[in-house]
Design a protein around this motif. Structure first.
Motif, PDB file in Angstrom:
ATOM      1  N   VAL A   1      -7.582  20.370   1.207  1.00 34.66           N
ATOM      2  CA  VAL A   1      -8.041  19.024   1.564  1.00 34.66           C
ATOM      3  C   VAL A   1      -8.979  18.534   0.475  1.00 34.66           C
ATOM      4  CG1 VAL A   1      -7.813  19.257   4.064  1.00 34.66           C
ATOM      5  CG2 VAL A   1      -9.962  19.877   2.953  1.00 34.66           C
ATOM      6  N   ASN A   2      -9.138  17.213   0.435  1.00 33.13           N
ATOM      7  CA  ASN A   2     -10.000  16.592  -0.561  1.00 33.13           C
ATOM      8  C   ASN A   2      -9.557  16.973  -1.973  1.00 33.13           C
ATOM      9  OD1 ASN A   2     -11.988  15.064  -1.647  1.00 33.13           O
ATOM     10  ND2 ASN A   2     -13.669  16.446  -1.129  1.00 33.13           N
ATOM     11  N   THR A   3      -8.255  16.947  -2.181  1.00 29.55           N
ATOM     12  CA  THR A   3      -7.727  17.224  -3.521  1.00 29.55           C
ATOM     13  C   THR A   3      -7.919  15.987  -4.397  1.00 29.55           C
ATOM     14  OG1 THR A   3      -5.623  16.618  -2.578  1.00 29.55           O
ATOM     15  CG2 THR A   3      -6.013  18.957  -2.910  1.00 29.55           C
ATOM     16  N   VAL A   4      -7.685  16.175  -5.678  1.00 26.98           N
ATOM     17  CA  VAL A   4      -7.914  15.080  -6.626  1.00 26.98           C
ATOM     18  C   VAL A   4      -6.941  13.930  -6.357  1.00 26.98           C
ATOM     19  CG1 VAL A   4      -7.797  14.413  -9.048  1.00 26.98           C
ATOM     20  CG2 VAL A   4      -8.789  16.618  -8.399  1.00 26.98           C
TER      21      VAL A   4
ATOM     22  N   ASP B   1      -5.549   2.968  -3.022  1.00 26.02           N
ATOM     23  CA  ASP B   1      -4.759   2.931  -1.793  1.00 26.02           C
ATOM     24  C   ASP B   1      -5.465   3.699  -0.671  1.00 26.02           C
ATOM     25  OD1 ASP B   1      -2.976   2.785  -4.240  1.00 26.02           O
ATOM     26  OD2 ASP B   1      -1.658   1.987  -2.678  1.00 26.02           O
ATOM     27  N   TYR B   2      -6.006   4.878  -1.018  1.00 24.01           N
ATOM     28  CA  TYR B   2      -6.750   5.652  -0.009  1.00 24.01           C
ATOM     29  C   TYR B   2      -7.889   4.827   0.570  1.00 24.01           C
ATOM     30  CZ  TYR B   2      -4.668  10.328  -0.435  1.00 24.01           C
ATOM     31  OH  TYR B   2      -3.828  11.409  -0.368  1.00 24.01           O
TER      32      TYR B   2
ATOM     33  N   ARG C   1      -9.498   7.963  13.793  1.00 19.89           N
ATOM     34  CA  ARG C   1      -9.772   9.021  12.820  1.00 19.89           C
ATOM     35  C   ARG C   1     -10.847   8.567  11.833  1.00 19.89           C
ATOM     36  NH1 ARG C   1      -5.185  13.227  11.957  1.00 19.89           N
ATOM     37  NH2 ARG C   1      -7.057  14.151  11.107  1.00 19.89           N
TER      38      ARG C   1
ATOM     39  N   TYR D   1      -8.216   1.568   0.576  1.00 20.29           N
ATOM     40  CA  TYR D   1      -7.686   0.418   1.331  1.00 20.29           C
ATOM     41  C   TYR D   1      -7.354   0.842   2.759  1.00 20.29           C
ATOM     42  CZ  TYR D   1      -4.674  -3.419   2.758  1.00 20.29           C
ATOM     43  OH  TYR D   1      -4.124  -4.459   3.447  1.00 20.29           O
TER      44      TYR D   1
ATOM     45  N   VAL E   1      -5.272  12.431   5.989  1.00 24.37           N
ATOM     46  CA  VAL E   1      -6.292  13.304   5.414  1.00 24.37           C
ATOM     47  C   VAL E   1      -5.891  13.579   3.964  1.00 24.37           C
ATOM     48  CG1 VAL E   1      -7.440  15.540   5.539  1.00 24.37           C
ATOM     49  CG2 VAL E   1      -6.713  14.393   7.642  1.00 24.37           C
ATOM     50  N   PRO E   2      -6.681  13.077   3.007  1.00 29.03           N
ATOM     51  CA  PRO E   2      -6.322  13.313   1.610  1.00 29.03           C
ATOM     52  C   PRO E   2      -6.174  14.818   1.348  1.00 29.03           C
ATOM     53  CG  PRO E   2      -8.114  11.729   1.772  1.00 29.03           C
ATOM     54  CD  PRO E   2      -7.896  12.284   3.138  1.00 29.03           C
ATOM     55  N   SER E   3      -4.954  15.244   1.040  1.00 29.81           N
ATOM     56  CA  SER E   3      -4.715  16.676   0.886  1.00 29.81           C
ATOM     57  C   SER E   3      -3.532  16.908  -0.043  1.00 29.81           C
ATOM     58  CB  SER E   3      -4.434  17.310   2.258  1.00 29.81           C
ATOM     59  OG  SER E   3      -3.355  16.653   2.888  1.00 29.81           O
ATOM     60  N   GLY E   4      -3.397  18.137  -0.491  1.00 30.30           N
ATOM     61  CA  GLY E   4      -2.300  18.461  -1.392  1.00 30.30           C
ATOM     62  C   GLY E   4      -1.971  19.933  -1.288  1.00 30.30           C
TER      63      GLY E   4
ATOM     64  N   VAL F   1       0.860  -1.186   0.000  1.00 28.51           N
ATOM     65  CA  VAL F   1       0.000   0.000   0.000  1.00 28.51           C
ATOM     66  C   VAL F   1       0.894   1.233   0.000  1.00 28.51           C
ATOM     67  CG1 VAL F   1      -1.869   1.193   1.180  1.00 28.51           C
ATOM     68  CG2 VAL F   1      -1.661  -1.271   1.376  1.00 28.51           C
ATOM     69  N   LYS F   2       0.526   2.233  -0.792  1.00 26.47           N
ATOM     70  CA  LYS F   2       1.355   3.439  -0.880  1.00 26.47           C
ATOM     71  C   LYS F   2       1.276   4.244   0.419  1.00 26.47           C
ATOM     72  CE  LYS F   2       0.669   3.702  -5.852  1.00 26.47           C
ATOM     73  NZ  LYS F   2      -0.457   2.745  -5.957  1.00 26.47           N
TER      74      LYS F   2
ATOM     75  N   GLY G   1     -14.009   9.955   4.228  1.00 19.78           N
ATOM     76  CA  GLY G   1     -12.832   9.944   3.363  1.00 19.78           C
ATOM     77  C   GLY G   1     -11.742  10.870   3.880  1.00 19.78           C
ATOM     78  N   LEU G   2     -12.155  11.975   4.527  1.00 18.92           N
ATOM     79  CA  LEU G   2     -11.178  12.921   5.086  1.00 18.92           C
ATOM     80  C   LEU G   2     -10.730  12.506   6.490  1.00 18.92           C
ATOM     81  CD1 LEU G   2     -12.703  16.300   3.846  1.00 18.92           C
ATOM     82  CD2 LEU G   2     -10.567  15.263   3.095  1.00 18.92           C
ATOM     83  N   ARG G   3     -11.265  11.374   6.950  1.00 24.04           N
ATOM     84  CA  ARG G   3     -10.848  10.758   8.216  1.00 24.04           C
ATOM     85  C   ARG G   3     -11.022  11.698   9.414  1.00 24.04           C
ATOM     86  NH1 ARG G   3      -7.501   6.485   7.398  1.00 24.04           N
ATOM     87  NH2 ARG G   3      -7.985   6.058   9.567  1.00 24.04           N
TER      88      ARG G   3
ATOM     89  N   ASP H   1      -3.963   6.248  -9.720  1.00 31.28           N
ATOM     90  CA  ASP H   1      -2.758   5.629  -9.158  1.00 31.28           C
ATOM     91  C   ASP H   1      -2.801   5.528  -7.645  1.00 31.28           C
ATOM     92  OD1 ASP H   1      -2.745   8.413  -9.238  1.00 31.28           O
ATOM     93  OD2 ASP H   1      -0.573   8.522  -9.003  1.00 31.28           O
ATOM     94  N   VAL H   2      -3.589   6.410  -6.970  1.00 25.25           N
ATOM     95  CA  VAL H   2      -3.607   6.377  -5.497  1.00 25.25           C
ATOM     96  C   VAL H   2      -4.994   6.173  -4.892  1.00 25.25           C
ATOM     97  CG1 VAL H   2      -1.504   7.726  -5.113  1.00 25.25           C
ATOM     98  CG2 VAL H   2      -3.697   8.918  -5.387  1.00 25.25           C
TER      99      VAL H   2
ATOM    100  N   LEU I   1       0.496   7.344   2.110  1.00 25.38           N
ATOM    101  CA  LEU I   1      -0.294   8.530   1.776  1.00 25.38           C
ATOM    102  C   LEU I   1      -0.682   9.278   3.059  1.00 25.38           C
ATOM    103  CD1 LEU I   1      -2.625   6.742  -0.788  1.00 25.38           C
ATOM    104  CD2 LEU I   1      -0.904   8.454  -1.356  1.00 25.38           C
TER     105      LEU I   1
END
Lengths: 92, 381
Positions: free
Chosen positions: B204-207, B215-216, B157, B218, A9-12, A3-4, B96-98, B211-212, A6
């Motif tokens: 937050v909640n970027t594209v 994983d998110y 979280r 999972y 909190v999905p963010s960039g 698993v990568k 999704g943002l935990r 490829d990922v 990451l």
């Protein structure tokens, strides 16, 4: 497969989407500051994307954020919308 | 610890107050509103230091709570039925943002046709969202689950819904033991996990590209699976600290020698206990499995407790159209290949329909007389 690694909190970084979209390919017209002194500072509030700033040094558009909606040019003097595409006519 | 006579709504509000919530976003909806009323009074009276955000829709209510949580505040809201449906987009965002948000849901049937009565349809509609879902048998459960929910949410979280039924629980008085504030403070130390930082701005909640993205998901699912280990530990801690009797994932009642097991969640568990007591007096080897944690589904625990029974009657106060009851479907799926028991689902109590001892008895009798293991029986038509 592993698993990568990451962020939880999905963010960039800010503007990641803009970078990914190769700098505003969605824009057909871009706002150009023609007379900085005439730009009404209220446009900073009208801009839906916070793409325009007005301060002592004048007005400036951040083209990474600007979607080309034209609200600023409609609401203020000193801004003109010009076509992004300047190639041969008839393409659009 | 003191004993009070309160409604389920007041128990939810009290749980949130004891947890010292800092942000409450709310849009009025029946029957969840008394919980908000009580919380707003706590804030007005200076008993709770919390930012109460009044918004224009349920969608915005959860969005404001999500913002509070991203900024690192302990955040809470309550809703039900149509409000929960309107929130759905943000329900997925929060998971999704935990973000460790806790939400009380005063379960109410979904429109159309319009209904204001209790049912689990709203909670079940959110079963794939990535929220942990706890169900409450009585008002004590509502309070206990709310306090435990903050601990579980913050350790993993992952957001948690605490379900209690509209009217049957939200508006009904019951005796509830209230833990001391000092002990709750020790049980729930505030660990701030702000995702937003003004000195280091990020989006937050970027594209997430192909490829990922997998994983998110999972990683998100792994946290849900961890919850199956954490929830019983938190419940055990809670029972030790407060002398409570709160189950973790599931609770077995009279299951040691049971040949027939009733499986249920929510307020109907209390009614099923009465039937089990009655049938036990007549010498019938019947037991009851209370499912407190529905998401993540406690497959191992359920399989273990049901491994020796001949008959399973699953009570569902919900209907997944074209499939059957949600709980029955989960149980059948998880028991696949594990035995030859008869498993029947019963659909009852929809939209406030009757679901008393008589109706549960009807479902139990149907299971023992039926040879059809794959259909749901509708009780009370």
């Amino acid at each position: 497969m592993a698993v990568k690694n990451l962020p939880i909190v999905p963010s960039g970084d800010p503007g990641a989407l803009v970078e990914a979209a190769n700098y505003a390919t969605w824009r057909i017209f871009r706002p150009v500051i023609t007379e900085s002194a005439k730009v009404n500072p209220i446009v900073t509030l009208y801009c839906p994307d916070g793409a325009i700033t007005v301060d002592e040094s004048g007005a400036e558009v951040n083209y990474k954020l600007c979607k080309g909606c034209g609200i600023c040019a409609k609401e203020s003097e000193g801004i003109q919308m010009v076509p992004e595409y300047t190639g041969p006519k008839g393409v659009f | 610890m003191n004993k009070v006579l309160i409604t389920g709504s007041e128990a939810a509000a009290l749980g949130a107050k004891l947890a010292k919530i800092e942000v409450l976003g709310y849009y009025p909806i029946t029957p969840a509103f008394p919980a908000m009323e009580r919380l707003s009074k706590y804030i007005e009276d200076g008993e709770l230091n919390c930012k109460f955000i009044r918004v224009e829709s349920d969608h915005s209510a959860l969005a404001s709570v999500l913002g509070g949580s991203l900024a690192g505040a302990r955040s809470y809201t309550v809703t039900n039925s149509q409000g929960l449906l309107l929130m759905t987009e943000v329900v997925y965002h929060a998971a999704g943002l935990r973000q460790p948000i806790v939400m009380g849901v005063a379960n109410r049937a979904l429109s159309a046709p319009h209904s204001r009565f209790p049912e689990h349809g709203d909670a079940v509609s959110q079963g794939a969202t990535g929220w942990i879902q706890l169900f409450s048998e009585n008002n004590q459960d509502v309070l206990d689950n709310t306090i435990q929910a903050f601990r579980v949410a913050e350790e993993l979280r992952t957001p948690v819904m605490v379900n209690y039924e509209g009217y049957l629980q939200s508006h009904t008085l019951e005796e509830v033991f209230v833990p001391d504030q000092g002990k709750v403070d020790a049980f729930l130390p505030l660990k701030r996990m702000p995702a937003l930082d003004v000195t280091n701005p990020r989006g937050v909640n970027t594209v997430a590209g192909p490829d990922v993205y997998t994983d998110y998901k999972y990683i998100q699912n792994a946290a849900m699976e961890q919850a199956l280990e954490l929830i019983p530990k938190v419940a055990a801690d809670y029972n030790r600290e407060f002398g409570a009797n709160s189950c973790g994932l599931i609770e077995g009642y009279m299951m040691d020698d049971a040949e027939h097991a009733i499986v249920a969640m929510g307020s109907i568990v209390g009614t099923a206990r009465l039937l089990v007591d009655e049938l036990r007096k007549q010498g019938k080897k019947i037991g009851l499995v209370k499912v407190k944690t529905w998401r993540p589904f406690p497959a191992q625990a359920v399989n273990q407790i049901l491994k020796n029974v001949k008959y399973v009657t699953v009570l569902d106060k919900n209907i997944v159209f074209g499939v059957g009851g949600a709980l029955a479907t989960d149980i059948k799926a998880n028991l696949y290949g594990q035995g030859s028991m008869v498993i029947n689902g019963a659909i009852l109590g929809l939209g406030g329909g009757k679901c008393g001892v008589k109706e549960i008895k009807e479902a139990v009798d149907h299971t023992e007389s039926s040879e059809n293991k794959n259909r749901s029986e509708w009780i009370g038509l």
